[in-house]
Scaffold this active site. Structure first.
Site, short mmCIF file in Angstrom:
data_model
loop_
_atom_site.label_atom_id
_atom_site.label_comp_id
_atom_site.label_asym_id
_atom_site.label_seq_id
_atom_site.Cartn_x
_atom_site.Cartn_y
_atom_site.Cartn_z
N ASP A 243 12.29 -1.56 4.00
CA ASP A 243 11.30 -0.47 4.00
C ASP A 243 11.91 0.76 4.69
O ASP A 243 11.21 1.56 5.28
CB ASP A 243 10.03 -0.94 4.73
CG ASP A 243 8.89 0.06 4.59
OD1 ASP A 243 8.89 0.85 3.64
OD2 ASP A 243 7.99 0.05 5.46
N GLU B 252 0.08 -1.04 5.86
CA GLU B 252 1.14 -0.50 6.72
C GLU B 252 0.96 1.00 6.92
O GLU B 252 1.15 1.52 8.01
CB GLU B 252 2.52 -0.79 6.11
CG GLU B 252 3.68 -0.58 7.09
CD GLU B 252 4.24 0.83 7.12
OE1 GLU B 252 5.07 1.11 7.99
OE2 GLU B 252 3.85 1.67 6.29
N HIS C 30 6.23 9.83 1.19
CA HIS C 30 5.06 10.55 1.75
C HIS C 30 4.92 11.96 1.16
O HIS C 30 4.08 12.72 1.63
CB HIS C 30 5.10 10.64 3.28
CG HIS C 30 5.03 9.31 3.96
ND1 HIS C 30 4.55 9.15 5.25
CD2 HIS C 30 5.37 8.06 3.55
CE1 HIS C 30 4.62 7.88 5.59
NE2 HIS C 30 5.12 7.20 4.56
N ASP D 32 0.86 -1.20 0.00
CA ASP D 32 0.00 0.00 0.00
C ASP D 32 0.89 1.23 0.00
O ASP D 32 2.07 1.16 0.37
CB ASP D 32 -0.96 0.02 1.20
CG ASP D 32 -0.24 0.11 2.54
OD1 ASP D 32 0.82 -0.55 2.71
OD2 ASP D 32 -0.71 0.85 3.43
N1 BES Z 1 8.78 3.16 5.13
C1 BES Z 1 8.21 3.87 6.21
C2 BES Z 1 9.06 3.83 7.47
C3 BES Z 1 10.20 4.78 7.33
C4 BES Z 1 9.97 6.12 7.49
C5 BES Z 1 11.44 4.35 6.99
C6 BES Z 1 10.99 7.01 7.34
C7 BES Z 1 12.46 5.24 6.80
C8 BES Z 1 12.24 6.58 6.97
C9 BES Z 1 6.84 3.31 6.53
O1 BES Z 1 6.13 2.95 5.38
C10 BES Z 1 6.05 4.43 7.19
O2 BES Z 1 5.85 5.44 6.61
N2 BES Z 1 5.60 4.19 8.40
C11 BES Z 1 4.73 5.08 9.06
C12 BES Z 1 4.06 4.28 10.14
C13 BES Z 1 2.70 4.73 10.53
C14 BES Z 1 1.75 5.01 9.43
C15 BES Z 1 2.12 3.75 11.52
C16 BES Z 1 5.47 6.27 9.65
O3 BES Z 1 6.62 6.16 10.07
O4 BES Z 1 4.88 7.34 9.66
ZN ZN Z 2 5.51 5.03 4.46
#
Ligand code: BES
Ligand code: ZN
Length: 458
Positions: free
Chosen positions: A181, A154, A428, A89
Site C-alpha cells: 500500500d 483504511e 487521493h 476502500d
Molecule cells: N496508501 C496510503 C498510504 C501512503 C500514502 C503510502 C502516501 C504511500 C504514500 C494510505 O491508503 C493512506 O492514504 N493513508 C492515509 C491514512 C489516514 C487516512 C489515516 C494517509 O496517509 O493520509
Molecule cells: Zn490512501
C-alpha cells in the site's frame, strides 16, 4: 517457481479484465451513500479469494464496513505464518471535473490503468490474490502459511479494524505482516519502505456572531471568524517551517548521521520534482533536505478551510462560522493522542476572546519503523531482485498506515511494506493511475516473495 511465473505470464489478459471489474466498484468509505458499493467490493473479494483456492474465506461485519478474511494454513508448523493486509476502500473523487475519464470507468492508456483505487490500494491487494492464486493453481499449495485481511475503512482511519485485531488475536496471529500500500521510491527502482509517519488529524471550528452579518454594517466592530482563524493558522508555524505548538518536538527522535547519509544517497532530482509539481520554489523546514522533510520530519498542514460566501461573484457578508481541517504527520516517538492535546491547548491559548473555538480530534495513528535486519526484509530484497532484475533501495514514506503500529503492539509482528505504486500515481487526487508494468512485475515479485519467505527458519 518457473511454472508459477509462466502461469502469471500467460494470465495477464485475464488479470487486467478482473482488475477493471474490481476498480469499477465505487467503494468510497467516507460516503454514506456508497455503503452498498463498499459492501459489493468486499463481496467481490470474497468471490475472487474463493476462486483463487484460498480457504476459510469469510466476510466479517463490523460497526462500519466489512473485513474480508481468508487463509491457507497447510504449509506446516516449521514454516512462517504471514498476514497479508490491505484495503479495498478508496478516497472520494472530488473534484470530479478534473478527471480525464470517470473515476470508476477504468481506462488503459500508455501502459497505465486510470481509476480511483488503481494504486491505493485495490490494484495492489488484487496483486496479492493473483500471486497466491498462481501458487495454488500450479502447485496446489502455498510455500508459507497465509492469512489475509482486507478492510474497507483504511481511508477513514481503520476505525473498526483495531478492535477486530484485538478481539481476533488468535485468528490473526502471525510471524510477519506484508502490506502493498506504498509506492516505489521512483520508476524502475524497486523499493522497501521501512518507516511510515503517524498522523494526528484535527478539526477547528470557530464561531463569531450568532448569525451571518452585513459586512458593511458590522465589519470593523465584530470579529470575523475567518480572519481570526487565518491569524491563528499563521501562528502554527514560523517562517522557517518550524511548528510552534508548545512541546510539539519533545518526543521527536533525532535523525542519526547514518540515516541522513542514507537519505542523501537516494536519487533525487530537484528540478524534475519542481517541474512535475509546477512550482518555482520548494518549501520546508530549514536545515533538512526535501527527502527528509517529506518522510522523516513531522509536519503540519491545513487540508481544508471554509467559511463565508464561496459562490460566484461577490456577496458582502461577515460570516458567523469558519473552520479548518488540519493534519500533523508524526515521526517516532511522537504520540497522536498527546499531540492532539498539545494542539488543542495551543489553539485555545492563541484564540482571541472575541470568538468561540471548538477543537475536535478526528483520527490518528502512530508512526512505525520496520527493522531492516529482519529476515523477512532480506527475503523481500531477493524477491524484488528476481521480479525487477534490480537491487532495491530502502526509504521511508511520508504517508501513514496507522494499523501497522497496531500489528506490532497487538500481534508482535513487524510489517514488510512492499509497494508497487509510483510517487506520481495521483493517489487521493484526480486521475489516479497504476503502471501496468509494475502491476505485472509486482505479481511475479509477490509470488517469489512467498517462496523466499518459506526459507526463513522460525
Ligand atoms: N496508501 C496510503 C498510504 C501512503 C500514502 C503510502 C502516501 C504511500 C504514500 C494510505 O491508503 C493512506 O492514504 N493513508 C492515509 C491514512 C489516514 C487516512 C489515516 C494517509 O496517509 O493520509
Ligand atoms: Zn490512501
Amino acid at each position: 517457481m518457473s511454472e508459477i511465473i509462466k502461469y502469471i505470464e500467460s494470465n495477464k489478459d485475464r488479470y487486467l479484465k478482473e482488475l477493471i471489474e474490481f476498480l469499477s466498484i465505487p467503494s468510497i468509505s467516507n460516503d454514506e451513500e456508497k455503503k452498498k458499493d463498499v459492501k459489493d467490493a468486499a463481496l467481490w473479494l470474497e468471490k475472487e479469494m474463493k476462486k483463487s483456492g484460498l480457504e476459510n474465506v469469510k466476510v466479517f461485519e463490523t460497526a462500519g464496513h466489512p473485513i474480508v478474511y481468508a487463509d491457507y494454513l497447510k504449509a506446516g508448523k516449521n514454516k512462517p505464518t504471514v498476514l497479508i493486509y490491505g484495503h479495498y476502500d478508496v478516497q472520494p473523487v472530488d473534484p470530479l471535473e478534473l478527471w480525464t475519464d470517470p473515476p470508476f470507468s477504468p481506462v488503459v492508456r500508455d501502459g497505465k490503468i486510470y481509476a480511483r483505487g488503481s494504486a491505493d490500494d485495490k490494484g495492489q491487494i488484487f496483486m496479492h490474490i493473483k500471486g497466491l492464486e498462481a501458487h495454488l493453481q500450479v502447485s496446489k499449495s502455498l510455500p508459507v502459511n497465509i492469512k489475509v485481511i482486507f478492510e474497507g475503512e483504511e481511508e477513514v482511519g481503520s476505525i473498526n479494524l483495531e478492535k477486530f485485531i484485538s478481539d481476533q488475536k488468535e485468528l490473526l496471529k502471525s510471524d510477519y505482516v506484508v502490506i502493498s500500500d506504498t509506492s516505489m521510491y521512483t520508476d524502475n527502482l524497486p523499493s522497501i519502505c521501512y518507516g511510515l509517519r503517524g498522523l494526528c488529524f484535527m478539526q477547528v471550528d470557530i464561531t463569531g456572531p450568532n448569525r451571518d452579518l452585513h459586512s458593511g454594517s458590522y465589519g470593523g466592530g465584530v470579529e470575523n471568524p475567518i480572519n481570526a482563524l487565518a491569524n491563528m493558522i499563521t501562528k502554527l508555524k514560523d517562517d522557517k517551517g518550524r511548528i510552534l505548538i508548545d512541546g510539539f518536538y519533545d518526543d521527536v527522535l533525532k535523525l542519526t548521521k547514518k540515516e541522513r547519509e542514507e537519505f542523501a544517497r537516494l536519487p533525487f532530482e530537484e528540478d524534475k520534482y519542481k517541474e512535475d509539481l509546477g512550482v518555482e520554489e520548494l518549501y520546508g523546514e530549514e536545515g533538512y533536505t526535501t527527502i527528509e522533510r517529506v518522510s522523516a520530519r513531522p509536519t503540519l498542514d491545513c487540508n481544508g478551510i471554509w467559511g463565508g460566501y464561496q459562490g460566484q461573484g461577490a456577496k458582502t457578508v461577515l460570516p458567523s462560522l469558519a473552520g479548518a481541517k488540519i493534519s500533523m504527520r508524526l515521526v517516532p516517538n511522537q504520540d497522536p493522542a498527546k499531540i492532539a492535546v498539545l494542539f488543542e491547548d495551543y489553539l485555545k491559548k492563541i484564540a482571541p476572546r472575541s470568538v468561540k473555538i471548538k477543537v475536535t480530534s478526528l483520527h490518528g495513528g502512530k508512526p512505525s519503523v520496520t527493522p531492516i535486519d529482519t529476515p523477512a526484509i532480506e527475503a523481500a530484497v531477493t524477491a524484488l531482485k528476481k521480479g525487477f532484475g534490480v537491487e532495491p533501495v530502502y526509504f521511508k514514506e511520508g504517508g501513514s498506515i496507522p494499523i501497522v503500529n497496531t500489528f506490532k503492539e497487538e500481534l508482535g509482528a513487524d510489517s514488510i511494506l512492499l509497494g508497487f505504486g509510483l510517487p506520481d500515481d495521483n493517489i487521493h487526487s484526480p486521475n489516479e493511475k497504476f503502471d501496468l508494468s509494475n502491476f505485472y512485475r509486482g505479481i511475479s515479485t509477490l509470488a517469489y516473495y512467498y517462496d523466499e519467505l518459506s526459507k526463513i527458519k522460525i
